[in-house]
Design a protein around this motif. Structure first.
Motif, PDB file in Angstrom:
ATOM      1  N   ILE A   1      34.602  50.382  48.457  1.00 50.72           N
ATOM      2  CA  ILE A   1      34.779  49.275  47.512  1.00 50.72           C
ATOM      3  C   ILE A   1      36.221  48.826  47.610  1.00 50.72           C
ATOM      4  O   ILE A   1      37.141  49.622  47.542  1.00 50.72           O
ATOM      5  CB  ILE A   1      34.460  49.730  46.080  1.00 50.72           C
ATOM      6  N   ASN A   2      36.398  47.542  47.799  1.00 53.53           N
ATOM      7  CA  ASN A   2      37.733  46.954  47.812  1.00 53.53           C
ATOM      8  C   ASN A   2      37.675  45.606  47.118  1.00 53.53           C
ATOM      9  O   ASN A   2      36.653  45.213  46.576  1.00 53.53           O
ATOM     10  CB  ASN A   2      38.283  46.859  49.229  1.00 53.53           C
ATOM     11  N   GLU A   3      38.762  44.851  47.190  1.00 56.15           N
ATOM     12  CA  GLU A   3      38.808  43.587  46.447  1.00 56.15           C
ATOM     13  C   GLU A   3      37.907  42.521  47.051  1.00 56.15           C
ATOM     14  O   GLU A   3      37.578  41.537  46.396  1.00 56.15           O
ATOM     15  CB  GLU A   3      40.243  43.060  46.395  1.00 56.15           C
ATOM     16  N   ASN A   4      37.466  42.685  48.228  1.00 54.86           N
ATOM     17  CA  ASN A   4      36.585  41.705  48.861  1.00 54.86           C
ATOM     18  C   ASN A   4      35.118  42.083  48.751  1.00 54.86           C
ATOM     19  O   ASN A   4      34.262  41.366  49.241  1.00 54.86           O
ATOM     20  CB  ASN A   4      36.960  41.532  50.335  1.00 54.86           C
ATOM     21  N   THR A   5      34.824  43.195  48.084  1.00 57.99           N
ATOM     22  CA  THR A   5      33.442  43.619  47.949  1.00 57.99           C
ATOM     23  C   THR A   5      32.748  42.698  46.958  1.00 57.99           C
ATOM     24  O   THR A   5      33.240  42.418  45.874  1.00 57.99           O
ATOM     25  CB  THR A   5      33.358  45.069  47.438  1.00 57.99           C
ATOM     26  N   SER A   6      31.592  42.221  47.341  1.00 63.11           N
ATOM     27  CA  SER A   6      30.863  41.321  46.464  1.00 63.11           C
ATOM     28  C   SER A   6      29.765  42.092  45.729  1.00 63.11           C
ATOM     29  O   SER A   6      29.181  43.032  46.252  1.00 63.11           O
ATOM     30  CB  SER A   6      30.258  40.178  47.253  1.00 63.11           C
TER      31      SER A   6
END
Length: 120
Positions: free
Chosen positions: A3-8
């Protein structure tokens, strides 16, 4: 799964609105509960302060209290005196009637003695 900031995240809008509504309702309930607690604490403090102020009697209040007690005692004595006076009035009226009857009897006896020809 990373999970990172670009995970939708896909979620139905209905669920997202329900979550937002739940958070808003929770914040509103917490605010109302806090306001109610503050109000109750304030009223308790005011009540306690008023009670303490009223418990402190100034000398004028104590003097008035003593005067009221004295007035009650005086009124009770006056009531007793009035009751005795009413009883005395009844007794006086009875004795007056008896005296009037006795005077009539005495006059009647004097008249009988005069009829017999003796004067006293």
């Amino acid at each position: 799964m990373k999970i990172n900031e670009n995970t939708s995240v896909s979620m139905p809008v209905k669920n997202m609105l329900m979550i937002i509504a739940g958070v808003v309702a929770g914040v509103f309930a917490y605010t109302e509960l806090t306001a109610r607690l503050v109000s109750l604490e304030t009223s308790r403090e005011l009540f306690t302060n008023d009670l303490l102020k009223k418990s402190e009697q100034v000398p004028t209040d104590q003097e008035q209290h003593f005067l009221i007690e004295d007035l009650y005692k005086t009124v009770e004595k006056m009531e007793q005196t009035q009751e005795m006076n009413m009883t005395n009035k009844v007794n006086i009226e009875f004795l007056r009637e008896q005296l009037d009857k006795a005077l009539e009897d005495i006059e009647g006896l004097k008249d009988k003695v005069r009829e017999n020809g003796k004067s006293y």
